[in-house]
Design a protein around this motif. Structure first.
Motif, PDB file in Angstrom:
ATOM      1  N   LEU A   6      -6.270   1.958   8.385  1.00  0.00           N
ATOM      2  CA  LEU A   6      -6.403   2.055   7.004  1.00  0.00           C
ATOM      3  C   LEU A   6      -8.033   2.397   6.395  1.00  0.00           C
ATOM      4  N   PHE A   7      -8.767   1.796   7.239  1.00  0.00           N
ATOM      5  CA  PHE A   7     -10.373   2.069   6.968  1.00  0.00           C
ATOM      6  C   PHE A   7     -10.651   3.473   7.218  1.00  0.00           C
ATOM      7  N   ALA A   8     -10.150   3.826   8.304  1.00  0.00           N
ATOM      8  CA  ALA A   8     -10.563   5.173   8.852  1.00  0.00           C
ATOM      9  C   ALA A   8      -9.747   6.331   7.711  1.00  0.00           C
ATOM     10  N   ALA A   9      -8.768   5.913   7.371  1.00  0.00           N
ATOM     11  CA  ALA A   9      -7.919   6.691   6.547  1.00  0.00           C
ATOM     12  C   ALA A   9      -8.635   7.065   5.084  1.00  0.00           C
ATOM     13  N   ASN A 171       5.190  11.921  11.232  1.00  0.00           N
ATOM     14  CA  ASN A 171       4.851  13.358  10.983  1.00  0.00           C
ATOM     15  C   ASN A 171       6.046  13.975  10.501  1.00  0.00           C
ATOM     16  N   THR A 172       7.098  13.581  10.794  1.00  0.00           N
ATOM     17  CA  THR A 172       8.324  13.906  10.083  1.00  0.00           C
ATOM     18  C   THR A 172       8.480  13.547   8.581  1.00  0.00           C
ATOM     19  N   GLY A 218      -6.137  11.704   6.590  1.00  0.00           N
ATOM     20  CA  GLY A 218      -6.118  10.565   5.225  1.00  0.00           C
ATOM     21  C   GLY A 218      -4.884   9.942   4.947  1.00  0.00           C
ATOM     22  N   HIS A 219      -4.141  10.942   4.347  1.00  0.00           N
ATOM     23  CA  HIS A 219      -2.730  10.691   3.809  1.00  0.00           C
ATOM     24  C   HIS A 219      -1.691  10.327   4.976  1.00  0.00           C
ATOM     25  N   ASN A 220      -1.953  11.298   6.001  1.00  0.00           N
ATOM     26  CA  ASN A 220      -1.057  10.967   7.110  1.00  0.00           C
ATOM     27  C   ASN A 220      -1.028   9.724   7.868  1.00  0.00           C
ATOM     28  N   LEU A 221      -2.441   9.377   7.877  1.00  0.00           N
ATOM     29  CA  LEU A 221      -2.772   7.922   8.511  1.00  0.00           C
ATOM     30  C   LEU A 221      -2.166   6.690   7.803  1.00  0.00           C
TER      31      LEU A 221
END
Length: 289
Positions: A6-9, A171-172, A218-221
């Motif tokens: 979350l922090f990386a995202a 990813n889906t 960002g959003h994907n994580l």
């Protein structure tokens, strides 16, 4: 591990403000290409067999989620044409309030009293970070209103996503909502008569950067984390975007930093830390019981 993700995202998501401010393309055009390029990046990793086998209600939820995301991007991008990074961030940071209300009213998920208090502290910190550079005037007020509506829309996106995400891999799920968002934004461009290509060529690099850094990383994580933590945890963590927005505004756009913003940053970080600590404690208690 989920919290580290979350922090990386949050960091990568925060970079979107840089590319949005730098692009000279219309807001809806930038949002459209952000979604379209992201879809192309995710295409090789999509499980189309599972996507085609989803329940009808899940498909409706994906349509709703993608539509909310499309209008969120459009309105937030547009708000930055009228107001400062800090002012826009001030109103976008209200999204956790809407998520908390939505989880309580719709899904009957209530945080502990401590968790609620810490969440409100974090929101207050985010608002203090942004409040130091608020602009007044009709144009700035219009931009702030757009950012507030964008916050409400992204809250709805996270609320829908926390339930749909568990039925699909990251990813889906992400590809599905991004495709919907891209289609909605495409229709918006056609209806409004906005250009698809009449902009400086350097903007293609900004669109590519928007797709990769704040969306894929960002959003994907965040979508990955939604299968492991609640939408409330995600939205509270995203408040860290206010801190990065403050720093980016200072470094790249010469937006001033005052004492109030530094106090707000400390309150924000403390609130997020205490909320996540309380969430982890209450989760362990629920599992044990």
């Amino acid at each position: 591990m989920s919290y580290l993700i979350l922090f990386a995202a949050v960091f990568f998501l925060s970079t979107s403000v840089l590319f949005v401010k730098w692009t000279s393309a219309p807001a809806e055009t930038a949002a459209f290409y952000r979604m379209l390029i992201t879809c192309l990046m995710l295409l090789p990793f999509v499980d189309f067999k599972s996507l085609l086998g989803t329940r009808l209600m899940t498909r409706y939820a994906l349509l709703l989620s993608g539509t909310l995301l499309a209008f969120h991007f459009w309105l937030w991008f547009l708000s930055l044409d009228y107001t400062t990074v800090a002012s826009s961030t001030l109103f976008v940071t209200s999204s956790p309030i809407f998520v908390l209300i939505g989880n309580a009213l719709i899904f009957k998920k209530n945080p502990t009293r401590k968790g609620l208090a810490f969440a409100l502290i974090a929101v207050l910190g985010g608002m203090l970070v942004a409040a130091g550079d608020i602009q007044l005037g009709r144009e700035a007020l219009f931009g702030d209103l757009l950012a507030l509506i964008a916050a409400l829309l992204i809250a709805g996106y996270w609320l829908v996503g926390q339930h749909v995400r568990t039925e699909m891999n990251t990813n889906t799920y992400s590809f599905s909502v991004y495709v919907v968002a891209a289609v909605v934004l495409c229709f918006m461009l056609l209806i409004r008569g906005t250009t698809f290509t009449a902009f400086e060529s350097v903007n293609w690099w900004y669109f590519l950067a928007l797709a990769f850094f704040p969306t894929i990383l960002g959003h994907n994580l965040f979508n990955y984390a939604l299968a492991r933590v609640s939408a409330t945890v995600v939205s509270i963590t995203i408040l860290g975007e206010a801190l990065w927005g403050m720093l980016f505004g200072f470094v790249f756009f010469e937006e001033r930093l005052g004492v109030m913003q530094w106090i707000g940053a400390a309150v924000l970080l403390g609130g997020i830390y205490l909320f996540l600590k309380e969430d982890a404690r209450s989760t362990r208690t629920d599992v044990a019981s």
